[in-house]
Motif scaffolding. Structure first.
Motif, PDB file in Angstrom:
ATOM      1  N   GLY A  42     -10.929  14.495  11.457  1.00 48.23           N
ATOM      2  CA  GLY A  42     -10.401  14.776  12.787  1.00 48.23           C
ATOM      3  C   GLY A  42      -8.901  14.559  12.883  1.00 48.23           C
ATOM      4  N   LEU A  43      -8.270  14.271  11.751  1.00 47.43           N
ATOM      5  CA  LEU A  43      -6.830  13.985  11.670  1.00 47.43           C
ATOM      6  C   LEU A  43      -6.419  12.771  12.511  1.00 47.43           C
ATOM      7  N   ALA A  44      -7.362  11.878  12.790  1.00 45.24           N
ATOM      8  CA  ALA A  44      -7.035  10.698  13.600  1.00 45.24           C
ATOM      9  C   ALA A  44      -6.001   9.818  12.914  1.00 45.24           C
ATOM     10  N   VAL A  45      -6.144   9.624  11.605  1.00 49.33           N
ATOM     11  CA  VAL A  45      -5.187   8.788  10.885  1.00 49.33           C
ATOM     12  C   VAL A  45      -3.840   9.499  10.814  1.00 49.33           C
ATOM     13  N   ALA A  46      -3.863  10.796  10.516  1.00 45.71           N
ATOM     14  CA  ALA A  46      -2.615  11.577  10.468  1.00 45.71           C
ATOM     15  C   ALA A  46      -1.894  11.534  11.817  1.00 45.71           C
ATOM     16  N   LYS A  47      -2.634  11.637  12.897  1.00 47.15           N
ATOM     17  CA  LYS A  47      -2.015  11.569  14.230  1.00 47.15           C
ATOM     18  C   LYS A  47      -1.423  10.195  14.483  1.00 47.15           C
ATOM     19  N   ALA A  48      -2.138   9.139  14.091  1.00 50.13           N
ATOM     20  CA  ALA A  48      -1.637   7.780  14.298  1.00 50.13           C
ATOM     21  C   ALA A  48      -0.326   7.551  13.548  1.00 50.13           C
ATOM     22  N   TYR A  49      -0.176   8.197  12.400  1.00 52.77           N
ATOM     23  CA  TYR A  49       1.029   8.052  11.588  1.00 52.77           C
ATOM     24  C   TYR A  49       2.069   9.127  11.898  1.00 52.77           C
ATOM     25  N   GLY A  50       1.772  10.001  12.853  1.00 52.67           N
ATOM     26  CA  GLY A  50       2.734  11.018  13.264  1.00 52.67           C
ATOM     27  C   GLY A  50       2.928  12.143  12.280  1.00 52.67           C
ATOM     28  N   VAL A  51       1.915  12.415  11.445  1.00 53.35           N
ATOM     29  CA  VAL A  51       2.066  13.452  10.426  1.00 53.35           C
ATOM     30  C   VAL A  51       1.082  14.609  10.595  1.00 53.35           C
ATOM     31  N   GLN A  69      -2.904  21.502  12.877  1.00 58.89           N
ATOM     32  CA  GLN A  69      -4.091  20.799  13.354  1.00 58.89           C
ATOM     33  C   GLN A  69      -5.289  21.737  13.423  1.00 58.89           C
ATOM     34  N   ALA A  70      -5.067  22.977  13.856  1.00 61.52           N
ATOM     35  CA  ALA A  70      -6.166  23.947  13.899  1.00 61.52           C
ATOM     36  C   ALA A  70      -6.690  24.225  12.496  1.00 61.52           C
ATOM     37  N   ALA A  71      -5.794  24.234  11.518  1.00 59.67           N
ATOM     38  CA  ALA A  71      -6.198  24.465  10.131  1.00 59.67           C
ATOM     39  C   ALA A  71      -6.740  23.196   9.478  1.00 59.67           C
ATOM     40  N   GLY A  72      -6.549  22.058  10.144  1.00 54.12           N
ATOM     41  CA  GLY A  72      -7.049  20.788   9.611  1.00 54.12           C
ATOM     42  C   GLY A  72      -6.242  20.251   8.453  1.00 54.12           C
ATOM     43  N   VAL A  73      -4.922  20.408   8.507  1.00 51.92           N
ATOM     44  CA  VAL A  73      -4.083  19.873   7.432  1.00 51.92           C
ATOM     45  C   VAL A  73      -2.951  19.024   8.006  1.00 51.92           C
ATOM     46  N   ALA A  74      -2.641  17.960   7.312  1.00 48.59           N
ATOM     47  CA  ALA A  74      -1.544  17.075   7.709  1.00 48.59           C
ATOM     48  C   ALA A  74      -0.293  17.446   6.925  1.00 48.59           C
ATOM     49  N   GLU A  75       0.821  16.908   7.360  1.00 44.01           N
ATOM     50  CA  GLU A  75       2.067  17.064   6.623  1.00 44.01           C
ATOM     51  C   GLU A  75       2.004  16.223   5.355  1.00 44.01           C
ATOM     52  N   ARG A  76       2.888  16.527   4.402  1.00 45.26           N
ATOM     53  CA  ARG A  76       2.970  15.763   3.155  1.00 45.26           C
ATOM     54  C   ARG A  76       4.023  14.666   3.352  1.00 45.26           C
ATOM     55  N   VAL A  77       3.549  13.442   3.605  1.00 46.37           N
ATOM     56  CA  VAL A  77       4.428  12.296   3.850  1.00 46.37           C
ATOM     57  C   VAL A  77       3.788  11.066   3.210  1.00 46.37           C
ATOM     58  N   THR A  78       4.625  10.209   2.631  1.00 43.79           N
ATOM     59  CA  THR A  78       4.137   8.970   2.028  1.00 43.79           C
ATOM     60  C   THR A  78       4.773   7.773   2.722  1.00 43.79           C
ATOM     61  N   PHE A  79       3.938   6.788   3.032  1.00 42.22           N
ATOM     62  CA  PHE A  79       4.390   5.542   3.632  1.00 42.22           C
ATOM     63  C   PHE A  79       4.143   4.413   2.648  1.00 42.22           C
ATOM     64  N   LEU A  80       5.151   3.584   2.433  1.00 39.44           N
ATOM     65  CA  LEU A  80       4.972   2.352   1.678  1.00 39.44           C
ATOM     66  C   LEU A  80       4.857   1.248   2.716  1.00 39.44           C
ATOM     67  N   LEU A 130       0.838  -1.194   0.000  1.00 35.14           N
ATOM     68  CA  LEU A 130       0.000   0.000   0.000  1.00 35.14           C
ATOM     69  C   LEU A 130       0.875   1.247   0.000  1.00 35.14           C
ATOM     70  N   VAL A 131       0.582   2.152  -0.924  1.00 38.24           N
ATOM     71  CA  VAL A 131       1.181   3.482  -0.951  1.00 38.24           C
ATOM     72  C   VAL A 131       0.178   4.386  -0.243  1.00 38.24           C
ATOM     73  N   LEU A 132       0.463   4.714   1.008  1.00 40.35           N
ATOM     74  CA  LEU A 132      -0.426   5.545   1.823  1.00 40.35           C
ATOM     75  C   LEU A 132       0.183   6.940   1.861  1.00 40.35           C
ATOM     76  N   TYR A 133      -0.451   7.861   1.128  1.00 43.02           N
ATOM     77  CA  TYR A 133       0.147   9.193   1.074  1.00 43.02           C
ATOM     78  C   TYR A 133      -0.761  10.228   1.714  1.00 43.02           C
ATOM     79  N   PHE A 134      -0.163  11.016   2.596  1.00 45.34           N
ATOM     80  CA  PHE A 134      -0.852  12.099   3.284  1.00 45.34           C
ATOM     81  C   PHE A 134      -0.534  13.396   2.543  1.00 45.34           C
ATOM     82  N   TYR A 135      -1.558  14.204   2.345  1.00 39.50           N
ATOM     83  CA  TYR A 135      -1.365  15.486   1.661  1.00 39.50           C
ATOM     84  C   TYR A 135      -2.217  16.530   2.366  1.00 39.50           C
ATOM     85  N   PRO A 136      -1.818  17.804   2.276  1.00 39.51           N
ATOM     86  CA  PRO A 136      -2.525  18.838   3.045  1.00 39.51           C
ATOM     87  C   PRO A 136      -3.975  19.107   2.637  1.00 39.51           C
ATOM     88  N   MET A 137      -4.251  19.290   1.326  1.00 37.52           N
ATOM     89  CA  MET A 137      -5.592  19.755   0.981  1.00 37.52           C
ATOM     90  C   MET A 137      -5.934  19.480  -0.482  1.00 37.52           C
TER      91      MET A 137
END
Length: 155
Positions: free
Chosen positions: A97-106, A117-128, A34-41
């Motif tokens: 709620g950024l629950a997944v982003a928090k679990a992945y530390g992003v 977090q107040a703006a509701g955006v995660a960091e840009r990080v990809t996990f393989l 799985l390519v799990l990629y977090f992106y801001p918006m």
């Protein structure tokens, strides 16, 4: 402060709603990469370039046994509009709620993280994530325009 995941760590489980309204979890990808990629918006310049790069290499990524799942804080309706506009052929997970982003530390840490977090955006990080659910690679500062090639190089 969130702990950063390391290579070989078990990928945190998650469950959420994707673009088509279906519910998915990490367990649904067990046995596949799985390519799990977090992106801001959705529909911002960098995020659009990143998503389109992955779309353009999706067939090659799949040929190497991997699926793609994008994650951001917008809801499924926003993800649907973004997907339709750019013909994305992989699902996007709504992480309001950024629950997944928090679990992945992003979700960010420190003052910058609180602002993110107040703006509701995660960091840009990809996990393989490998077939056994372990972190096989992490791309912490992806090249949005060439992200698909970055991912292919690691598969």
């Amino acid at each position: 402060m969130a702990t950063q995941l390391q290579l070989g760590d078990a990928a945190p489980d998650f469950t959420g709603t994707v673009t088509d309204g279906a519910t998915v979890s990490l367990a649904a990808y067990r046995g596949r990469k799985l390519v799990l990629y977090f992106y801001p918006m959705d529909d911002t310049p960098g995020c659009t370039r990143q998503a389109c790069s992955l779309r353009d290499t999706h067939a090659a990524i799949r040929a190497r046994g991997a699926e793609i799942l994008g994650v951001s804080a917008q809801d499924a309706d926003s993800h649907r509009l973004f997907s339709d506009k750019y013909r994305l052929d992989f699902p996007l997970l709504a992480d309001g709620g950024l629950a997944v982003a928090k679990a992945y530390g992003v979700a960010g840490s420190g003052i910058g993280g609180l602002l993110r977090q107040a703006a509701g955006v995660a960091e840009r990080v990809t996990f393989l994530i490998d077939e056994a659910g372990k972190i096989a690679a992490i791309i912490r500062d992806p090249d949005c325009s060439d992200h698909g090639a970055e991912v292919l190089a690691l598969l």
